[in-house]
Design a protein around this motif. Structure first.
Motif, PDB file in Angstrom:
ATOM      1  N   GLY A 267       0.796  -1.169   0.033  1.00 30.71           N
ATOM      2  CA  GLY A 267      -0.001   0.129   0.021  1.00 30.71           C
ATOM      3  C   GLY A 267       0.868   1.353   0.107  1.00 30.71           C
ATOM      4  O   GLY A 267       0.440   2.308  -0.591  1.00 30.71           O
ATOM      5  N   ALA A 268       2.016   1.009   0.699  1.00 31.61           N
ATOM      6  CA  ALA A 268       3.073   2.370   0.481  1.00 31.61           C
ATOM      7  C   ALA A 268       3.859   2.359  -0.706  1.00 31.61           C
ATOM      8  O   ALA A 268       3.830   3.864  -1.003  1.00 31.61           O
ATOM      9  N   VAL A 269       3.977   1.468  -1.272  1.00 30.82           N
ATOM     10  CA  VAL A 269       4.724   1.524  -2.543  1.00 30.82           C
ATOM     11  C   VAL A 269       3.963   1.604  -3.691  1.00 30.82           C
ATOM     12  O   VAL A 269       4.575   2.350  -4.758  1.00 30.82           O
ATOM     13  N   ILE A 270       2.965   0.840  -3.998  1.00 35.65           N
ATOM     14  CA  ILE A 270       2.221   0.827  -5.408  1.00 35.65           C
ATOM     15  C   ILE A 270       1.788   2.416  -5.776  1.00 35.65           C
ATOM     16  O   ILE A 270       1.964   2.683  -6.724  1.00 35.65           O
ATOM     17  N   PRO A 271       1.110   3.092  -4.856  1.00 36.71           N
ATOM     18  CA  PRO A 271       0.480   4.202  -5.297  1.00 36.71           C
ATOM     19  C   PRO A 271       1.696   5.276  -5.990  1.00 36.71           C
ATOM     20  O   PRO A 271       1.498   5.793  -6.900  1.00 36.71           O
ATOM     21  N   PRO A 272       2.964   5.286  -5.111  1.00 33.82           N
ATOM     22  CA  PRO A 272       3.838   6.480  -5.694  1.00 33.82           C
ATOM     23  C   PRO A 272       4.286   5.746  -7.166  1.00 33.82           C
ATOM     24  O   PRO A 272       4.566   6.505  -7.706  1.00 33.82           O
ATOM     25  N   LEU A 273       4.733   4.502  -7.041  1.00 34.94           N
ATOM     26  CA  LEU A 273       5.270   3.993  -8.418  1.00 34.94           C
ATOM     27  C   LEU A 273       3.889   4.290  -9.413  1.00 34.94           C
ATOM     28  O   LEU A 273       4.507   4.421 -10.721  1.00 34.94           O
ATOM     29  N   ARG A 274       2.636   4.060  -9.378  1.00 32.89           N
ATOM     30  CA  ARG A 274       1.861   4.149 -10.157  1.00 32.89           C
ATOM     31  C   ARG A 274       1.734   5.663 -10.835  1.00 32.89           C
ATOM     32  O   ARG A 274       1.748   6.127 -11.722  1.00 32.89           O
ATOM     33  N   ASN A 275       1.989   6.731  -9.618  1.00 29.65           N
ATOM     34  CA  ASN A 275       2.083   8.203 -10.116  1.00 29.65           C
ATOM     35  C   ASN A 275       3.149   8.430 -11.016  1.00 29.65           C
ATOM     36  O   ASN A 275       3.219   9.340 -11.764  1.00 29.65           O
ATOM     37  N   ALA A 276       4.281   7.928 -10.300  1.00 26.94           N
ATOM     38  CA  ALA A 276       5.728   7.982 -11.161  1.00 26.94           C
ATOM     39  C   ALA A 276       5.550   7.643 -12.687  1.00 26.94           C
ATOM     40  O   ALA A 276       5.795   8.242 -13.432  1.00 26.94           O
ATOM     41  N   MET A 277       4.860   6.381 -12.575  1.00 28.73           N
ATOM     42  CA  MET A 277       4.814   6.119 -14.102  1.00 28.73           C
ATOM     43  C   MET A 277       3.754   6.789 -14.953  1.00 28.73           C
ATOM     44  O   MET A 277       3.939   6.921 -16.038  1.00 28.73           O
ATOM     45  N   SER A 278       2.540   7.180 -14.265  1.00 27.59           N
ATOM     46  CA  SER A 278       1.813   8.118 -14.816  1.00 27.59           C
ATOM     47  C   SER A 278       2.720   9.270 -15.523  1.00 27.59           C
ATOM     48  O   SER A 278       2.149  10.039 -16.611  1.00 27.59           O
ATOM     49  N   SER A 279       3.296   9.962 -14.331  1.00 32.11           N
ATOM     50  CA  SER A 279       3.973  11.419 -14.731  1.00 32.11           C
ATOM     51  C   SER A 279       5.169  10.973 -15.888  1.00 32.11           C
ATOM     52  O   SER A 279       5.267  11.852 -16.728  1.00 32.11           O
ATOM     53  N   ARG A 280       5.640   9.831 -16.036  1.00 30.43           N
ATOM     54  CA  ARG A 280       6.554   9.502 -17.057  1.00 30.43           C
ATOM     55  C   ARG A 280       5.923   9.445 -18.170  1.00 30.43           C
ATOM     56  O   ARG A 280       6.289   9.913 -19.289  1.00 30.43           O
ATOM     57  N   ARG A 281       4.660   8.973 -18.411  1.00 30.91           N
ATOM     58  CA  ARG A 281       3.692   8.904 -19.482  1.00 30.91           C
ATOM     59  C   ARG A 281       3.597  10.167 -20.037  1.00 30.91           C
ATOM     60  O   ARG A 281       3.535  10.365 -21.354  1.00 30.91           O
ATOM     61  N   GLU A 282       3.141  10.990 -19.132  1.00 34.84           N
ATOM     62  CA  GLU A 282       2.800  12.243 -19.516  1.00 34.84           C
ATOM     63  C   GLU A 282       3.945  13.035 -20.039  1.00 34.84           C
ATOM     64  O   GLU A 282       3.787  14.040 -20.968  1.00 34.84           O
ATOM     65  N   THR A 283       5.207  12.970 -19.624  1.00 34.48           N
ATOM     66  CA  THR A 283       6.358  13.502 -19.953  1.00 34.48           C
ATOM     67  C   THR A 283       6.752  13.131 -21.451  1.00 34.48           C
ATOM     68  O   THR A 283       6.965  13.843 -22.192  1.00 34.48           O
ATOM     69  N   VAL A 284       6.572  11.821 -21.755  1.00 38.83           N
ATOM     70  CA  VAL A 284       6.877  11.282 -22.732  1.00 38.83           C
ATOM     71  C   VAL A 284       6.008  11.625 -23.992  1.00 38.83           C
ATOM     72  O   VAL A 284       6.374  12.103 -24.987  1.00 38.83           O
ATOM     73  N   ALA A 285       4.663  11.735 -23.604  1.00 38.20           N
ATOM     74  CA  ALA A 285       3.663  12.068 -24.436  1.00 38.20           C
ATOM     75  C   ALA A 285       4.095  13.793 -24.865  1.00 38.20           C
ATOM     76  O   ALA A 285       3.738  14.043 -26.112  1.00 38.20           O
ATOM     77  N   SER A 286       4.453  14.626 -23.797  1.00 34.99           N
ATOM     78  CA  SER A 286       4.450  15.818 -24.252  1.00 34.99           C
ATOM     79  C   SER A 286       5.813  16.024 -24.909  1.00 34.99           C
ATOM     80  O   SER A 286       5.767  16.783 -25.856  1.00 34.99           O
TER      81      SER A 286
END
Length: 293
Positions: A267-286
């Motif tokens: 519970g402590a690890v998954i949400p930050p990883l998911r947010n980091a992956m989401s941010s990474r995808r947004e950066t790549v798309a940008s």
């Protein structure tokens, strides 16, 4: 007054005040596992104490107008008669069937843990509704199932209903979800408590000790709820629920504690990883849009 039981009440009161969850799902297993209270007595006494504690949180939300009255009404239509039936069912089991009741409660606690993490992981779209549109049949059925579970085990008035409310009413804000749940829980817990007063095994001394801790706990929790980070509290609560639920259904203590710690870690690890992956995808798309442009 039993100071250990009062401390248990304080812990659960804080959890209810801060998160809207964790009352029966924590109190009943702790009373049974730590203090050796028979399951039926723990369920009955916890419900009577909750009937006094829950209105405190509900009053705060009513004052802030973070309650959807239509949802409360339809939930109560299903929950109240089933809560009365559940309390009578629990009383009819008798002392010879307390091991069955213990396993039922364990299953309900595990369900509460699952729904707690489901609510954390669900991505809720921005609020576009005030909840005035109600899905009547699913809402009444939800109330009926929750009423039966709460009346029988004292678990679920917060942990289960609030998550399914999120699924049925995705546009509701978190404040309205918690407020609506707490207000509907007041008559639900009251009906269950009355049933247990007649058919259960309420220990007045136990109720007094629980209230000595839970009343200040829920008041303090309500006051600090806006300042305490929500996710860490829910992760810890979920780990506790998994541990106590597994032990209640017959798992040894060490595997139960290990499972709880694993849940806290995930519970402590998954949400930050998911947010980091989401941010990474947004950066790549940008970057891709800039290259194309």
């Amino acid at each position: 007054m039993d100071l250990g039981v009062a401390a248990t009440g304080l812990l659960t009161g804080l959890m209810v005040g801060v998160t809207g969850m964790g009352g029966g799902a924590l109190t009943m297993p702790l009373l049974t596992l730590v203090f050796g209270v028979p399951p039926l007595a723990a369920v009955s006494s916890d419900l009577v104490a909750a009937a006094v504690m829950k209105p405190l949180g509900a009053a705060v939300h009513l004052r802030r107008r973070t309650v959807q009255p239509k949802l409360v009404g339809w939930l109560c239509l299903g929950s109240l008669p089933c809560a009365a039936a559940g309390s009578l069912l629990a009383g009819s089991l008798g002392s010879g069937a307390e091991s069955v009741l213990k396993e039922i409660v364990g299953g309900a606690v595990l369900l509460a843990a699952i729904t707690l993490f489901a609510r954390m992981l669900l991505s809720r779209r921005p609020s576009t509704s005030d909840g005035t549109w109600v899905r009547l049949v699913p809402t009444v059925l939800l109330g009926a199932v929750a009423g039966l579970v709460v009346g029988t085990t004292s678990v679920g008035s917060g942990s289960i209903i609030i998550v399914v409310l999120l699924l049925l009413n995705r546009g509701l804000s978190s404040a309205r979800l918690v407020g609506t749940d707490l207000v509907q829980a007041v008559p639900l817990v009251l009906v269950s408590a009355i049933g247990h007063l007649f058919a259960g095994d309420v220990h007045i001394g136990l109720v007094g000790s629980l209230l000595a801790g839970s009343i200040p706990g829920v008041l303090v929790g309500s006051l600090i709820s806006a300042r305490v980070p929500d996710r860490p509290v829910r992760v810890l609560l979920g780990g506790m629920l998994v541990t106590t639920g597994l032990i209640m259904v017959g798992t040894d203590v060490l595997p139960g504690v290990s499972a709880g710690l694993l849940v806290v870690l995930l519970g402590a690890v998954i949400p930050p990883l998911r947010n980091a992956m989401s941010s990474r995808r947004e950066t790549v798309a940008s970057d891709h849009r800039e290259v194309v442009g």
